[in-house]
Scaffold this motif. Structure first.
Motif, PDB file in Angstrom:
ATOM      1  N   ARG A 125      24.165  43.057  86.508  1.00 26.51           N
ATOM      2  CA  ARG A 125      25.336  42.308  86.027  1.00 26.51           C
ATOM      3  C   ARG A 125      25.071  41.704  84.651  1.00 26.51           C
ATOM      4  N   ARG A 126      23.867  41.217  84.426  1.00 24.07           N
ATOM      5  CA  ARG A 126      23.539  40.689  83.096  1.00 24.07           C
ATOM      6  C   ARG A 126      23.623  41.791  82.054  1.00 24.07           C
ATOM      7  N   PHE A 127      23.161  42.973  82.406  1.00 23.38           N
ATOM      8  CA  PHE A 127      23.247  44.111  81.489  1.00 23.38           C
ATOM      9  C   PHE A 127      24.699  44.435  81.162  1.00 23.38           C
ATOM     10  N   LEU A 128      25.554  44.483  82.184  1.00 21.51           N
ATOM     11  CA  LEU A 128      26.952  44.823  81.972  1.00 21.51           C
ATOM     12  C   LEU A 128      27.700  43.734  81.202  1.00 21.51           C
ATOM     13  N   ASP A 129      27.233  42.496  81.278  1.00 18.87           N
ATOM     14  CA  ASP A 129      27.857  41.399  80.543  1.00 18.87           C
ATOM     15  C   ASP A 129      27.400  41.326  79.089  1.00 18.87           C
ATOM     16  N   GLY A 130      26.394  42.137  78.718  1.00 21.09           N
ATOM     17  CA  GLY A 130      25.849  42.096  77.367  1.00 21.09           C
ATOM     18  C   GLY A 130      26.763  42.767  76.360  1.00 21.09           C
ATOM     19  N   PRO A 131      26.329  42.831  75.103  1.00 24.25           N
ATOM     20  CA  PRO A 131      27.185  43.386  74.052  1.00 24.25           C
ATOM     21  C   PRO A 131      27.445  44.887  74.174  1.00 24.25           C
ATOM     22  N   LEU A 132      26.476  45.663  74.690  1.00 22.56           N
ATOM     23  CA  LEU A 132      26.660  47.093  74.916  1.00 22.56           C
ATOM     24  C   LEU A 132      27.254  47.800  73.695  1.00 22.56           C
ATOM     25  N   GLU A 133      26.597  47.678  72.561  1.00 22.09           N
ATOM     26  CA  GLU A 133      27.141  48.271  71.334  1.00 22.09           C
ATOM     27  C   GLU A 133      26.415  49.557  70.945  1.00 22.09           C
ATOM     28  N   ASP A 134      25.141  49.480  70.630  1.00 27.67           N
ATOM     29  CA  ASP A 134      24.412  50.657  70.197  1.00 27.67           C
ATOM     30  C   ASP A 134      24.016  51.501  71.413  1.00 27.67           C
ATOM     31  N   PRO A 135      24.458  52.774  71.476  1.00 31.74           N
ATOM     32  CA  PRO A 135      24.169  53.601  72.662  1.00 31.74           C
ATOM     33  C   PRO A 135      22.684  53.703  72.983  1.00 31.74           C
ATOM     34  N   ARG A 136      21.849  53.836  71.960  1.00 33.34           N
ATOM     35  CA  ARG A 136      20.423  53.968  72.225  1.00 33.34           C
ATOM     36  C   ARG A 136      19.879  52.705  72.897  1.00 33.34           C
ATOM     37  N   GLU A 137      20.288  51.542  72.428  1.00 38.47           N
ATOM     38  CA  GLU A 137      19.839  50.298  73.050  1.00 38.47           C
ATOM     39  C   GLU A 137      20.377  50.173  74.475  1.00 38.47           C
ATOM     40  N   VAL A 138      21.598  50.648  74.689  1.00 37.65           N
ATOM     41  CA  VAL A 138      22.170  50.640  76.035  1.00 37.65           C
ATOM     42  C   VAL A 138      21.289  51.438  76.987  1.00 37.65           C
ATOM     43  N   PHE A 139      20.922  52.632  76.570  1.00 37.03           N
ATOM     44  CA  PHE A 139      20.146  53.507  77.450  1.00 37.03           C
ATOM     45  C   PHE A 139      18.716  53.023  77.621  1.00 37.03           C
ATOM     46  N   GLU A 140      18.152  52.369  76.607  1.00 33.99           N
ATOM     47  CA  GLU A 140      16.796  51.838  76.727  1.00 33.99           C
ATOM     48  C   GLU A 140      16.714  50.794  77.835  1.00 33.99           C
ATOM     49  N   GLY A 163      29.998  57.853  77.540  1.00 30.44           N
ATOM     50  CA  GLY A 163      29.533  57.222  78.760  1.00 30.44           C
ATOM     51  C   GLY A 163      29.076  55.799  78.528  1.00 30.44           C
ATOM     52  N   ALA A 164      28.406  55.546  77.398  1.00 30.18           N
ATOM     53  CA  ALA A 164      27.977  54.188  77.068  1.00 30.18           C
ATOM     54  C   ALA A 164      29.182  53.287  76.847  1.00 30.18           C
ATOM     55  N   ARG A 165      30.202  53.809  76.157  1.00 32.48           N
ATOM     56  CA  ARG A 165      31.415  53.016  75.927  1.00 32.48           C
ATOM     57  C   ARG A 165      32.113  52.698  77.244  1.00 32.48           C
ATOM     58  N   ALA A 166      32.031  53.621  78.200  1.00 29.37           N
ATOM     59  CA  ALA A 166      32.695  53.422  79.493  1.00 29.37           C
ATOM     60  C   ALA A 166      32.043  52.322  80.319  1.00 29.37           C
ATOM     61  N   LEU A 167      30.824  51.921  79.946  1.00 28.09           N
ATOM     62  CA  LEU A 167      30.179  50.820  80.665  1.00 28.09           C
ATOM     63  C   LEU A 167      30.797  49.476  80.313  1.00 28.09           C
ATOM     64  N   VAL A 168      31.422  49.393  79.131  1.00 26.39           N
ATOM     65  CA  VAL A 168      31.986  48.123  78.673  1.00 26.39           C
ATOM     66  C   VAL A 168      33.151  47.717  79.575  1.00 26.39           C
ATOM     67  N   GLY A 169      33.032  46.567  80.196  1.00 26.54           N
ATOM     68  CA  GLY A 169      34.106  46.042  81.027  1.00 26.54           C
ATOM     69  C   GLY A 169      34.196  46.645  82.411  1.00 26.54           C
ATOM     70  N   MET A 170      33.260  47.536  82.780  1.00 23.51           N
ATOM     71  CA  MET A 170      33.363  48.177  84.085  1.00 23.51           C
ATOM     72  C   MET A 170      33.208  47.165  85.221  1.00 23.51           C
ATOM     73  N   ARG A 171      33.826  47.478  86.341  1.00 24.76           N
ATOM     74  CA  ARG A 171      33.710  46.630  87.527  1.00 24.76           C
ATOM     75  C   ARG A 171      32.337  46.848  88.142  1.00 24.76           C
ATOM     76  N   PRO A 172      31.548  45.786  88.313  1.00 25.91           N
ATOM     77  CA  PRO A 172      30.184  45.959  88.833  1.00 25.91           C
ATOM     78  C   PRO A 172      30.178  46.612  90.213  1.00 25.91           C
ATOM     79  N   PRO A 173      29.265  47.521  90.452  1.00 28.44           N
ATOM     80  CA  PRO A 173      29.222  48.185  91.754  1.00 28.44           C
ATOM     81  C   PRO A 173      28.944  47.225  92.908  1.00 28.44           C
ATOM     82  N   GLY A 174      28.246  46.124  92.613  1.00 32.77           N
ATOM     83  CA  GLY A 174      27.960  45.152  93.659  1.00 32.77           C
ATOM     84  C   GLY A 174      29.184  44.438  94.190  1.00 32.77           C
TER      85      GLY A 174
END
Length: 245
Positions: A125-140, A163-174
């Motif tokens: 959840r902390r990851f999904l709440d982050g900025p999620l901007e640069d794809p490489r940093e997202v995947f790291e 796929g990285a852009r699709a993570l922004v705002g997604m509903r957490p699986p939990g």
């Protein structure tokens, strides 16, 4: 909104629901040998592949798949977030499901209160709440968290960028309140698979299997990307589908 659905092969229908990063064509690339006996239908969920943009939400995706793809009886297979989608879709239209296979669902809510899974869910959840901007940093961050055992390609292809852009705002699986009681009473058989690489997935999968009466198995070798094991996954799946037929 209409989902784009990739289709290959001939024979009984198998609907393949992908996870959070790759669309239907890419996520199930190792399953092409199954087209000799089966018709594979791989929808692109919203925000992926050739489907419209949209926020990833397991309830929305499940409704679209139930209404648009489960229009004829089919075996239903879901990977990761797509496994959650598949379970919800199966509960919506159980009469259209011949069998259900779920692979490493990150459904932390089914074992709420388990310290190991709760800590992992909080980190996700902390990851999904982050900025999620640069794809490489997202995947790291995301690859180790999810258990993806692959190097990050350089340059990052557009498929993964989307796929990285699709993570922004997604509903957490939990957040998923899985309809396990409905699935337990359904007439179709259920198989729950994991890759034996993160304890969290094993705990969740064991709980789902225990509460639904599902068969439980492990296909190791590719971490979270269990279908990418190729033949080991395909043989296990096909054996199960034959039983479901």
């Amino acid at each position: 909104m209409r989902l784009h659905v990739h289709q290959w092969g001939s024979g009984p229908r198998v609907v393949l629901v992908h996870g959070v990063l790759l669309g239907g064509r890419e996520a199930w690339r190792a399953q092409r040998p199954l087209t000799e006996r089966w018709t594979l239908l791989a929808p692109d969920r919203l925000g992926h592949g050739r489907s419209p943009d949209g926020v990833q939400d397991f309830e929305v995706d499940a409704r679209l798949i139930a209404e648009q793809v489960l229009d004829d009886p089919a075996h239903l297979v879901g990977l990761s977030y797509g496994a959650i989608v598949a379970m919800v879709a199966a509960a919506r239209r159980p009469e259209m499901v011949r069998s259900l296979t779920v692979v490493e669902p990150p459904a932390a809510g089914v074992v709420r209160g388990n310290e190991v899974v709760d800590a992992w869910d909080a980190e996700l959840r902390r990851f999904l709440d982050g900025p999620l901007e640069d794809p490489r940093e997202v995947f790291e961050t995301f690859f180790p968290l999810a258990g993806v055992p692959l190097p990050i390609p350089d340059p990052v292809p557009e498929t993964l960028r989307r796929g990285a852009r699709a993570l922004v705002g997604m509903r957490p699986p939990g957040d998923a309140e899985l309809p396990l009681d409905v699935l337990a009473s359904a007439e179709f058989p259920i198989l729950v698979l994991t890759g034996d690489h993160r304890r969290e997935y094993e705990i969740i999968a064991d709980e789902i299997a225990n509460r639904t009466g599902a068969r439980r198995d492990v296909v190791a070798g590719m971490g979270h990307l269990v279908p990418d094991t190729g033949e080991p996954f395909n043989v296990r799946l096909e054996t199960f589908l034959d039983h479901g037929e």
